[in-house]
Design a protein around this motif. Structure first.
Motif, short mmCIF file in Angstrom:
data_model
loop_
_atom_site.label_atom_id
_atom_site.label_comp_id
_atom_site.label_asym_id
_atom_site.label_seq_id
_atom_site.Cartn_x
_atom_site.Cartn_y
_atom_site.Cartn_z
N MET A 14 9.02 11.67 -18.89
CA MET A 14 9.45 12.54 -17.79
C MET A 14 8.24 12.95 -16.94
SD MET A 14 12.32 14.98 -19.61
CE MET A 14 12.69 15.88 -18.10
N ALA A 15 7.16 13.32 -17.61
CA ALA A 15 5.94 13.68 -16.88
C ALA A 15 5.40 12.48 -16.12
CB ALA A 15 4.89 14.21 -17.86
N ALA A 16 5.45 11.29 -16.76
CA ALA A 16 4.96 10.08 -16.09
C ALA A 16 5.80 9.76 -14.86
CB ALA A 16 4.96 8.92 -17.06
N ALA A 17 7.13 9.90 -14.98
CA ALA A 17 8.00 9.65 -13.83
C ALA A 17 7.72 10.64 -12.71
CB ALA A 17 9.46 9.74 -14.27
N GLN A 18 7.50 11.91 -13.08
CA GLN A 18 7.20 12.92 -12.07
C GLN A 18 5.88 12.60 -11.36
OE1 GLN A 18 8.63 15.20 -10.12
NE2 GLN A 18 9.09 16.67 -11.75
N THR A 58 0.80 -1.23 0.00
CA THR A 58 0.00 0.00 0.00
C THR A 58 0.83 1.27 0.00
OG1 THR A 58 -0.13 -0.07 2.43
CG2 THR A 58 -1.90 -1.15 1.20
N GLY A 59 2.14 1.15 0.13
CA GLY A 59 3.00 2.33 0.14
C GLY A 59 3.61 2.62 -1.21
N SER A 60 4.71 3.35 -1.19
CA SER A 60 5.38 3.75 -2.43
C SER A 60 5.96 2.56 -3.17
CB SER A 60 6.47 4.78 -2.12
OG SER A 60 7.40 4.24 -1.19
N PHE A 61 6.44 1.54 -2.41
CA PHE A 61 7.01 0.36 -3.06
C PHE A 61 5.99 -0.31 -3.96
CE2 PHE A 61 7.43 -4.27 -3.13
CZ PHE A 61 8.69 -4.41 -3.69
N GLY A 62 4.78 -0.51 -3.44
CA GLY A 62 3.74 -1.17 -4.24
C GLY A 62 3.38 -0.38 -5.48
N THR A 63 3.30 0.95 -5.35
CA THR A 63 2.96 1.79 -6.51
C THR A 63 4.04 1.71 -7.58
OG1 THR A 63 1.77 3.30 -5.05
CG2 THR A 63 2.37 4.12 -7.23
N ILE A 64 5.31 1.80 -7.16
CA ILE A 64 6.42 1.76 -8.13
C ILE A 64 6.48 0.41 -8.81
CG2 ILE A 64 8.93 1.81 -8.32
CD1 ILE A 64 8.92 3.92 -6.09
N MET A 65 6.33 -0.68 -8.06
CA MET A 65 6.37 -2.01 -8.68
C MET A 65 5.21 -2.20 -9.64
SD MET A 65 9.03 -3.69 -7.99
CE MET A 65 8.39 -5.08 -8.90
N MET A 66 4.06 -1.63 -9.30
CA MET A 66 2.90 -1.72 -10.18
C MET A 66 3.20 -1.07 -11.53
SD MET A 66 -0.96 -0.38 -9.31
CE MET A 66 -0.84 -1.09 -7.67
N VAL A 67 3.81 0.10 -11.50
CA VAL A 67 4.14 0.82 -12.73
C VAL A 67 5.22 0.08 -13.51
CG1 VAL A 67 5.07 2.96 -13.67
CG2 VAL A 67 3.43 3.04 -11.79
N ILE A 68 6.20 -0.51 -12.82
CA ILE A 68 7.27 -1.24 -13.50
C ILE A 68 6.70 -2.45 -14.25
CG2 ILE A 68 9.30 -2.69 -13.12
CD1 ILE A 68 10.11 -0.79 -10.88
N LEU A 98 4.52 9.67 -11.13
CA LEU A 98 4.71 8.45 -10.35
C LEU A 98 5.36 8.75 -9.01
CD1 LEU A 98 4.82 5.40 -9.95
CD2 LEU A 98 6.94 5.37 -11.27
N ILE A 99 6.39 9.60 -9.01
CA ILE A 99 7.09 9.93 -7.77
C ILE A 99 6.15 10.65 -6.79
CG2 ILE A 99 8.93 11.35 -6.78
CD1 ILE A 99 10.54 10.75 -9.35
N ILE A 100 5.47 11.66 -7.30
CA ILE A 100 4.55 12.41 -6.44
C ILE A 100 3.41 11.52 -5.97
CG2 ILE A 100 2.93 14.34 -6.38
CD1 ILE A 100 4.75 15.79 -8.36
N GLY A 101 2.88 10.69 -6.90
CA GLY A 101 1.79 9.79 -6.52
C GLY A 101 2.24 8.77 -5.49
N ALA A 102 3.47 8.24 -5.64
CA ALA A 102 3.98 7.28 -4.66
C ALA A 102 4.13 7.93 -3.29
CB ALA A 102 5.32 6.73 -5.14
N GLN A 103 4.58 9.18 -3.27
CA GLN A 103 4.69 9.90 -1.99
C GLN A 103 3.32 10.11 -1.36
OE1 GLN A 103 7.02 13.36 -3.32
NE2 GLN A 103 8.66 12.65 -1.97
N MET A 104 2.35 10.45 -2.19
CA MET A 104 1.00 10.64 -1.66
C MET A 104 0.43 9.33 -1.12
SD MET A 104 -0.50 13.18 -4.63
CE MET A 104 -2.17 13.17 -3.95
N GLU A 105 0.69 8.22 -1.83
CA GLU A 105 0.24 6.92 -1.36
C GLU A 105 0.90 6.56 -0.04
OE1 GLU A 105 -1.90 4.55 -2.48
OE2 GLU A 105 -2.66 5.88 -4.05
N GLN A 106 2.21 6.89 0.07
CA GLN A 106 2.93 6.61 1.31
C GLN A 106 2.36 7.44 2.46
OE1 GLN A 106 4.82 4.32 2.06
NE2 GLN A 106 6.49 4.89 3.46
#
Length: 674
Positions: free
Chosen positions: A390-394, A296-306, A396-404
């Protein structure tokens, strides 16, 4: 008088009765017809969906695109094409809708997962439509093979009257092939055969249908004649050409069927992991609550996108290797329009001129891969890809922080449940206190307190009697407060965004190179097509290099531009134009042009005699080569298809469990040490 009046009265009554009966019968028939129409309309659900697709703009665009493809297989039958496209779209959309519902229901409210799942659903729909079209294409090609045999047989039965032979075959052919056979017959009997043939070439399903039309029109225009056959016999030039074409179709059918068999279900292996991300998460967190921190945190969001990115990339690579049908050249009007804007055009031109040799090589690869864009448009495409990633990475980072942040502030499923000395009411109260303190952590100043001070503060302010309960709340507060304090946008995130931009800029070029590795097969097929054309034309009287080049241009794909240039320069200097054409780097094509250079001195038959003999012996070699190439590409595609699944199993399933086990062992060691 009375008798006449009676007769008139009876006649009038009979006439009125007849009119009334006729009117009743007509009204009954019309009513019955209306009932039949209504019944048919109720049963013809396809017509209802057809109207729906025409009223909704996005679906109308998809329908129009699919219609243009399917109409090549069903020439001049609008009703059948509409029904076929509607049926395929309805099936595809039904499966896609079911997949979309599954994604939404299993998403758990995750916007990231819903967005990625819907994209994967669209890819699924596209694949279903393409697969059904490919199956229909193969069906037509099989019918065409039988059609060629029937025309050969009827050719002799019709005393070598070609139009009659084709007309006889129309009724013998299945529906799809009969439409094309009727077209062939109409072209031969039209007032302007060359014009009608050119129109058909624009809508032909493939080059084999065009080749048959070339054989038919050439025979119809110049007549048939006997040529030397095997072992001193003679044969008809038309029959000889038909045999050559039938062999080509047979080789192509074997190649396509093998590719379809080898690549079956690989696409689903590549795309499937996207749909199982959330089910894996739900299964893991419900069975082992400690895993929720990872999912449910940033790890899960990043792995989902990968996993999502890997699935889409692998899907495109597999589709590029499948090679069932030749990719049609694509127009890119938006890229062309943007690249011609003032300052953008100047910027792209300067960028291209800085490395002119690379620009030329890339332009050649674009042409060979069927891209109807120049180097400037390709550069713009790469820049757009870079900006999007670049926009997608940005995001993703902000979204992962919000999820965290959301998880730390609201998810307490794994915070106090391991303490069995507390009741459910105690756990609920502890979660409430922790959540309240976190919501006001800046005002509370808990970051500056140690665990004993915070424990005292919690007991005092919340009236908690038990010291151990307050201590657990304090420990959880300090842990989460620290994680929240370090959950901010760090400088190296810009480096990650920059790397994503570089990856986006390189991906279109990487895809181009990957497809370019397959271009040799297309070039070989095209040279084989040229050889077939020459075998057809070489025995026609008064055949010239110019005519052969004109026929080659009609069938050209990889070599279309150099052939067109050669035709333009041919009237000025025939030998010079052919020598320039011979500069193409593909060796089989160069040998073919060398034969053309000998036409004026040796004649067409003598110049291409070796090609005719070599081609007769090369069919078995081509079949074996096609089989080996297909198996090699399929083996590579199987490895590519497994990449997303491997990432999902390793990164999304195995790693969280191993990390959780490591954390539990560390906590256990610390407790023993304490």
């Amino acid at each position: 008088m009375n008798q006449q009046l009676l007769i008139i009265t009876i006649g009038g009554l009979m006439l009125v009765t007849a009119l009334l009966a006729f009117n009743y019968a007509r009204n009954r028939r019309m009513k019955l017809e209306r009932v039949i129409v209504k019944t048919r309309n109720r049963k013809n659900y396809l017509y209802t969906f057809y109207l729906l697709y025409q009223k909704i703009p996005p679906l109308r665009r998809i329908f129009k695109k699919q219609y243009s493809r399917t109409s090549l297989l069903y020439p001049a039958d609008v009703t059948v094409v509409n029904n076929k496209v509607t049926k395929d779209m309805t099936l595809g959309l039904g499966i896609a809708l079911a997949a979309a519902i599954f994604v939404i229901l299993s998403s758990g409210g995750s916007i990231f997962y819903i967005g990625m799942g819907l994209v994967a659903t669209y890819v699924t729909y596209t694949h279903i439509i393409n697969t059904r079209y490919e199956n229909l294409y193969v069906k037509l090609l099989q019918q065409f093979k039988v059609f060629l045999s029937d025309v050969k047989s009827n050719y002799y039965s019709a005393n070598r009257q070609l139009d009659t032979a084709i007309y006889m075959t129309v009724d013998e052919s299945p529906y799809e092939m009969s439409l094309h056979a009727q077209k062939f017959y109409d072209i031969l009997n039209s007032d302007d055969m060359e014009l009608e043939a050119a129109k058909y070439n624009d809508i032909s399903p493939n080059s084999y249908f065009t080749t048959f039309l070339a054989i038919a029109t050439t025979t119809w225009q110049y007549g048939d004649k006997e040529i030397a056959g095997v072992e001193g016999t003679t044969t008809s030039n038309f029959i000889h050409s038909m045999n050559e074409l039938k062999n080509e179709v047979d080789i192509e059918l074997q190649r396509i069927k093998r590719n379809m068999y080898l690549f079956a279900n690989l696409v689903w292996v590549a795309i499937g992991p996207i749909f199982f991300l959330k089910p894996i998460q739900l299964f893991g967190t419900r069975g082992i609550t400690e895993l929720s921190d990872y999912y449910t945190g940033s790890f899960g969001t990043i792995m989902m996108v990968i996993v999502f990115a890997a699935s889409l990339i692998c899907y495109n690579l597999i589709m590029g290797s499948k090679d069932i049908m030749r990719k049609e050249p694509e127009e890119q009007p938006i890229l062309t329009k943007i690249s011609n804007w003032g300052f953008i055009s100047v910027f792209l031109t300067n960028l291209a001129n800085k490395n002119f040799s690379k620009a030329e090589r890339t332009t050649e690869k674009l042409k060979l891969n069927g891209e109807r864009i120049g180097y400037k448009q390709f550069l713009l495409k790469r820049i757009i890809w870079a900006a999007v990633l670049m926009a997608a990475a940005q995001i993703l980072i902000i979204g992962a922080q919000m999820e965290q942040t959301k998880r730390l502030m609201n998810d307490f499923s794994n915070a106090f449940n391991t303490s069995y000395q507390f009741t459910d009411a105690d756990v609920e109260a502890m979660e409430y206190v922790t959540k309240s303190y976190l919501a006001e952590r800046k005002e509370a100043g808990i970051e500056n307190l140690d665990i004993d001070e915070l424990t005292d503060k919690v007991q005092e302010e919340q009236g908690i009697v038990r010291r151990d309960q307050a201590q657990m709340i304090a420990a959880e507060l300090l842990t989460r407060s620290h994680e929240l304090s370090v959950n901010y946008y760090k400088w190296f995130y810009l480096f990650i965004v920059f790397i994503a931009g570089i990856a986006g800029y390189m991906l279109p070029y990487a895809f181009l190179l990957y497809r370019a590795s397959e271009m040799r097969k297309g070039m070989e097929d095209e040279v084989n097509q040229f050889q077939t054309i020459v075998i057809i034309l070489m025995n026609v009287d008064n055949m010239s290099v110019a005519t052969i080049l004109e026929w080659m241009e009609r069938f050209a794909y990889c070599f279309k531009e150099p052939i067109s240039k050669c035709i333009m320069e041919l009237p000025l200097d025939e030998e010079g134009a052919l020598k320039e054409l011979r500069l193409e780097p593909f060796e089989p094509f160069r040998r073919f042009v060398n034969n053309m250079l000998n036409v004026n001195s040796q004649g067409v038959v003598a110049a291409f005699e070796d090609i005719a003999s070599e081609k007769a012996n090369s069919n078995e070699e081509r079949k074996i080569d096609n089989q080996m190439r297909a198996e090699k590409k399929a083996d590579r595609a199987k490895l590519i298809a497994l990449v997303p699944l491997a990432i999902e199993i390793g990164g999304y399933l195995v790693y969280p469990m191993m990390a959780m086990s490591t954390d539990m062992l560390r906590q256990l060691n610390q407790s023993f040490a304490g």
